[in-house]
Scaffold this active site. Structure first.
Site, PDB file in Angstrom:
ATOM      1  N   CYS A  40       0.838  -1.201   0.000  1.00  0.00           N
ATOM      2  CA  CYS A  40       0.000   0.000   0.000  1.00  0.00           C
ATOM      3  C   CYS A  40       0.878   1.258   0.000  1.00  0.00           C
ATOM      4  CB  CYS A  40      -0.990  -0.028   1.158  1.00  0.00           C
ATOM      5  SG  CYS A  40      -2.366   1.149   0.950  1.00  0.00           S
ATOM      6  N   HIS A  66      -3.669  -4.873  -0.664  1.00  0.00           N
ATOM      7  CA  HIS A  66      -3.280  -5.518   0.590  1.00  0.00           C
ATOM      8  C   HIS A  66      -3.356  -7.036   0.429  1.00  0.00           C
ATOM      9  CE1 HIS A  66      -3.193  -2.009   3.357  1.00  0.00           C
ATOM     10  NE2 HIS A  66      -4.041  -1.492   2.477  1.00  0.00           N
ATOM     11  N   GLU A 106      -2.481  -9.223   2.503  1.00  0.00           N
ATOM     12  CA  GLU A 106      -2.869  -9.816   3.785  1.00  0.00           C
ATOM     13  C   GLU A 106      -4.380  -9.781   4.002  1.00  0.00           C
ATOM     14  OE1 GLU A 106      -2.433  -5.436   4.864  1.00  0.00           O
ATOM     15  OE2 GLU A 106      -1.662  -6.856   3.383  1.00  0.00           O
TER      16      GLU A 106
END
Length: 242
Positions: free
Chosen positions: A89, A223, A225
């Site tokens: 990001c 992202h 994750e």
């Protein structure tokens, strides 16, 4: 080969400089097969097999926080030695030349005036506000995976096939949360080095850099994750390079 060595999990340092949800990223990279240590200790950062640089919020604030823990130097030292780094990001955005933000109301830049913040300059480009009716760009989106063809068109060696998106279907979607991005990639044409492999996405009227593979330096605007199985596979691909 010693079985204890062959089964060793790579050690990843997650740079804790006050920006980003470090625990979410930590858990995801651990699921991807690495041991993760949240740290800002220079020796730990340099010793790690991989360095993860998160980031959320304003570009200028992230750069200020990064400087406060000498994070820019730590990243630069690792890259100078060919050591793997992954930015996520705003952790990707700070790797470009500069970011531009527009002040609202009163402030240093004045109402509506552009305020420029110098980035790390690993890649050419400016992080600018996306041209879209709805911001932030929040939610799931596909990624146009690069194949190195733009480099071939300029007479440069084509980039190797993607390692970042290996084993990930083209229809998979990734989770984005941002209002700014790099919308032009100024490809170097000196012919001396293999160019980065650049991946794109679109939102509104903007096409922006979604991810970059550049030797030991990887970065994503989205992202991983928070991107389910596809994001986990991408993180596993990175861990496999360590």
């Amino acid at each position: 080969m010693n079985s204890s060595l062959s089964s060793r999990r790579p050690h990843v340092a997650l740079l804790d400089y006050g920006s980003g949800n470090v625990r979410s990223a930590q858990r995801a990279v651990e699921r991807a097969g690495a041991e993760v240590e949240v740290t800002r200790d220079p020796e730990t950062v340099q010793r790690a097999d991989g360095l993860l640089v998160p980031g959320v919020g304003a570009y200028s604030a992230c750069m200020k926080q990064l400087h406060s823990v000498y994070g820019d130097r730590l990243i630069g030292q690792r890259l100078a030695g060919g050591r793997p780094v992954l930015g996520i990001c705003v952790g990707m955005q700070i790797l470009f030349d500069r970011g531009v933000e527009f002040a609202e109301g009163t402030g240093e830049a004045g109402a509506g005036e552009a305020a420029f913040t110098e980035g790390m300059g690993e890649w050419p480009g400016t992080v600018e506000k996306l041209d879209a009716d709805v911001l932030p760009h929040m939610g799931w989106n596909t990624v146009e995976v690069g194949d190195g063809s733009s480099a071939s068109a300029l007479g440069k060696p084509a980039a190797e096939p993607t390692k970042m998106f290996a084993g990930i279907e083209e229809t998979e979607r990734f989770y984005f949360v941002h209002s700014y991005g790099v919308q032009e990639w100024e490809l170097l044409t000196d012919g001396r080095t293999e160019p980065p492999l650049v991946h794109w996405a679109s939102h509104g009227r903007s096409r922006f850099v979604a991810a970059v593979e550049n030797g030991p330096l990887w970065a994503t605007q989205f992202h991983p994750e928070k991107s389910g199985d596809a994001g986990l596979k991408l993180l596993q691909n990175w861990v496999d390079t360590l």
